[in-house]
Design a protein around this motif. Structure first.
Motif, PDB file in Angstrom:
ATOM      1  N   UNK A   1      89.735  60.048 -54.988  1.00  0.00           N
ATOM      2  CA  UNK A   1      89.191  60.773 -56.035  1.00  0.00           C
ATOM      3  C   UNK A   1      87.757  60.969 -55.666  1.00  0.00           C
ATOM      4  N   UNK A   2      87.056  62.077 -56.173  1.00  0.00           N
ATOM      5  CA  UNK A   2      85.777  62.251 -56.294  1.00  0.00           C
ATOM      6  C   UNK A   2      84.936  61.195 -56.877  1.00  0.00           C
ATOM      7  N   UNK A   3      83.805  60.742 -56.670  1.00  0.00           N
ATOM      8  CA  UNK A   3      83.157  59.534 -57.171  1.00  0.00           C
ATOM      9  C   UNK A   3      81.939  60.473 -57.939  1.00  0.00           C
ATOM     10  N   UNK A   4      81.990  60.785 -59.310  1.00  0.00           N
ATOM     11  CA  UNK A   4      80.882  61.232 -59.921  1.00  0.00           C
ATOM     12  C   UNK A   4      79.419  60.699 -59.941  1.00  0.00           C
ATOM     13  N   UNK A   5      79.485  59.324 -59.992  1.00  0.00           N
ATOM     14  CA  UNK A   5      78.423  58.487 -59.991  1.00  0.00           C
ATOM     15  C   UNK A   5      77.667  58.911 -58.651  1.00  0.00           C
ATOM     16  N   UNK A   6      78.231  58.697 -57.739  1.00  0.00           N
ATOM     17  CA  UNK A   6      77.458  59.177 -56.307  1.00  0.00           C
ATOM     18  C   UNK A   6      77.588  60.623 -56.050  1.00  0.00           C
ATOM     19  N   UNK A   7      78.447  61.407 -56.613  1.00  0.00           N
ATOM     20  CA  UNK A   7      78.437  62.704 -56.365  1.00  0.00           C
ATOM     21  C   UNK A   7      78.628  63.151 -54.974  1.00  0.00           C
ATOM     22  N   UNK A   8      79.934  62.413 -54.688  1.00  0.00           N
ATOM     23  CA  UNK A   8      80.908  62.753 -53.223  1.00  0.00           C
ATOM     24  C   UNK A   8      82.208  62.137 -53.313  1.00  0.00           C
ATOM     25  N   UNK A   9      82.738  62.509 -52.292  1.00  0.00           N
ATOM     26  CA  UNK A   9      84.229  62.254 -52.239  1.00  0.00           C
ATOM     27  C   UNK A   9      84.224  61.029 -50.945  1.00  0.00           C
ATOM     28  N   UNK A  10      84.516  60.033 -51.164  1.00  0.00           N
ATOM     29  CA  UNK A  10      84.430  59.087 -50.102  1.00  0.00           C
ATOM     30  C   UNK A  10      85.522  59.377 -49.059  1.00  0.00           C
ATOM     31  N   UNK A  11      84.931  59.318 -47.567  1.00  0.00           N
ATOM     32  CA  UNK A  11      86.019  59.631 -46.641  1.00  0.00           C
ATOM     33  C   UNK A  11      85.994  58.626 -45.486  1.00  0.00           C
ATOM     34  N   UNK A  12      86.436  57.435 -45.902  1.00  0.00           N
ATOM     35  CA  UNK A  12      86.590  56.670 -44.554  1.00  0.00           C
ATOM     36  C   UNK A  12      87.764  57.162 -43.576  1.00  0.00           C
ATOM     37  N   UNK A  13      87.390  56.656 -42.316  1.00  0.00           N
ATOM     38  CA  UNK A  13      88.321  57.096 -41.183  1.00  0.00           C
ATOM     39  C   UNK A  13      90.012  56.640 -41.602  1.00  0.00           C
ATOM     40  N   UNK A  14      89.738  55.251 -41.966  1.00  0.00           N
ATOM     41  CA  UNK A  14      91.294  54.831 -42.463  1.00  0.00           C
ATOM     42  C   UNK A  14      91.070  53.847 -43.616  1.00  0.00           C
ATOM     43  N   UNK A  15      91.968  53.545 -44.478  1.00  0.00           N
ATOM     44  CA  UNK A  15      92.110  52.449 -45.386  1.00  0.00           C
ATOM     45  C   UNK A  15      93.372  51.745 -45.010  1.00  0.00           C
TER      46      UNK A  15
ATOM     47  N   UNK B   1      79.526  51.618 -48.870  1.00  0.00           N
ATOM     48  CA  UNK B   1      79.124  52.660 -49.898  1.00  0.00           C
ATOM     49  C   UNK B   1      80.928  53.081 -50.149  1.00  0.00           C
ATOM     50  N   UNK B   2      81.638  53.141 -49.246  1.00  0.00           N
ATOM     51  CA  UNK B   2      82.981  53.365 -49.572  1.00  0.00           C
ATOM     52  C   UNK B   2      83.766  52.406 -50.225  1.00  0.00           C
ATOM     53  N   UNK B   3      83.482  51.379 -49.789  1.00  0.00           N
ATOM     54  CA  UNK B   3      83.960  49.976 -50.385  1.00  0.00           C
ATOM     55  C   UNK B   3      83.549  50.083 -51.827  1.00  0.00           C
ATOM     56  N   UNK B   4      82.149  49.981 -52.079  1.00  0.00           N
ATOM     57  CA  UNK B   4      81.815  49.878 -53.467  1.00  0.00           C
ATOM     58  C   UNK B   4      82.241  50.902 -54.340  1.00  0.00           C
ATOM     59  N   UNK B   5      82.622  52.356 -53.832  1.00  0.00           N
ATOM     60  CA  UNK B   5      83.201  53.380 -54.524  1.00  0.00           C
ATOM     61  C   UNK B   5      84.556  53.145 -55.116  1.00  0.00           C
ATOM     62  N   UNK B   6      85.240  52.484 -54.104  1.00  0.00           N
ATOM     63  CA  UNK B   6      86.782  52.070 -54.527  1.00  0.00           C
ATOM     64  C   UNK B   6      86.627  51.112 -55.423  1.00  0.00           C
ATOM     65  N   UNK B   7      86.065  49.977 -55.216  1.00  0.00           N
ATOM     66  CA  UNK B   7      86.073  48.628 -55.881  1.00  0.00           C
ATOM     67  C   UNK B   7      85.733  48.878 -57.564  1.00  0.00           C
ATOM     68  N   UNK B   8      84.790  49.803 -57.574  1.00  0.00           N
ATOM     69  CA  UNK B   8      84.073  50.050 -58.974  1.00  0.00           C
ATOM     70  C   UNK B   8      84.903  51.262 -59.738  1.00  0.00           C
ATOM     71  N   UNK B   9      86.023  51.769 -59.212  1.00  0.00           N
ATOM     72  CA  UNK B   9      86.528  52.767 -60.017  1.00  0.00           C
ATOM     73  C   UNK B   9      87.954  52.682 -59.894  1.00  0.00           C
ATOM     74  N   UNK B  10      88.439  52.599 -61.104  1.00  0.00           N
ATOM     75  CA  UNK B  10      90.106  52.351 -61.432  1.00  0.00           C
ATOM     76  C   UNK B  10      91.012  53.660 -60.792  1.00  0.00           C
ATOM     77  N   UNK B  11      90.456  54.794 -60.654  1.00  0.00           N
ATOM     78  CA  UNK B  11      91.034  55.978 -60.127  1.00  0.00           C
ATOM     79  C   UNK B  11      91.281  55.827 -58.757  1.00  0.00           C
ATOM     80  N   UNK B  12      90.322  55.268 -57.946  1.00  0.00           N
ATOM     81  CA  UNK B  12      90.402  54.983 -56.532  1.00  0.00           C
ATOM     82  C   UNK B  12      91.223  53.753 -56.230  1.00  0.00           C
ATOM     83  N   UNK B  13      91.247  52.620 -57.008  1.00  0.00           N
ATOM     84  CA  UNK B  13      91.924  51.705 -56.782  1.00  0.00           C
ATOM     85  C   UNK B  13      93.499  52.084 -57.003  1.00  0.00           C
TER      86      UNK B  13
END
Length: 160
Positions: free
Chosen positions: A61-75, A122-134
Motif C-alpha cells: 500500500x501507498x505510504x502517506x507519510x513518505x508519499x510513495x509506494x515501496x517497491x522492493x525487488x522481493x519480499x 526505508x522499505x523496511x521501516x515503511x512496512x514495520x510502521x504500517x499495519x496495512x503493509x504488514x
C-alpha cells in the motif's frame, strides 16, 4: 522431494554462474533469475519470496507519510520464525563497494552502496510502521505474525 530441491538448487547455481561468467550487468536479468529460481532464496534462510517490483502483480500500500509506494525487488519470509526479508537486487559488476578511511584503519561503504542500504531500510521501516503493509505481507505469505525484519542487499561481486 529432497532430491528435486537439490537438483533445482544446483540448476539455479549454474544459471547464476552463467550470468556472472558472461559479465551480465543488468538488474532485470538478476530479477528474472530469482523469479525463475526461487530455490535460490533458501541459501538466505527464506522459505518463500515474491517479487514486488514495478512489473510484479504484488504491491504494498501507498505510504502517506513518505508519499510513495515501496517497491522492493522481493519480499521473502521464513515461515517458521516469522522473519520478513526485504530483498534489494543491484548489479554485480560495480567495482569496489567500500572506500578506505584516510587513516587506513577501517573501510566504509561507498556513497552508492550507502544509498542502496538506505533505500532498503526505508522499505523496511515503511512496512514495520504500517499495519496495512504488514497485513498485506501476512495475507500473501499466510503467516500469523511478523517477528522481525531483515534487509538483504544482493549487490556487487567483490571480496569485500
Amino acid at each position: 522431494m529432497k532430491g528435486d530441491d537439490d537438483k533445482a538448487l544446483w540448476t539455479a547455481i549454474y544459471e547464476l554462474w552463467c550470468l556472472l561468467n558472461n559479465g551480465v550487468n543488468r538488474e532485470d536479468e538478476y530479477q528474472k533469475f530469482f523469479e525463475n529460481n526461487p530455490i535460490a532464496f533458501s541459501v538466505f534462510d527464506i522459505d518463500c519470496a515474491e517479487p514486488f517490483d514495478k512489473s510484479s502483480p504484488n504491491n504494498l500500500p501507498h505510504d502517506p507519510e513518505k508519499d510513495y509506494t515501496p517497491e522492493p525487488d522481493f519480499i521473502g519470509v521464513n515461515r517458521s520464525s516469522g522473519v520478513v526479508s526485504i530483498v534489494e537486487l543491484k548489479t554485480p559488476f560495480v567495482g569496489s563497494i567500500t572506500t578506505s578511511r584516510s587513516d587506513g584503519k577501517r573501510l566504509k561503504f561507498s556513497a552508492k552502496a550507502d544509498e542502496y542500504i538506505s533505500q532498503a531500510n526505508e522499505y523496511k521501516d515503511s512496512i514495520h510502521k504500517r499495519s496495512d503493509a504488514r497485513k498485506t505481507i501476512q495475507s500473501l505469505f499466510e503467516i500469523d505474525q511478523i517477528s522481525d525484519y531483515r534487509i538483504l542487499l544482493i549487490y556487487a561481486l567483490s571480496k569485500e
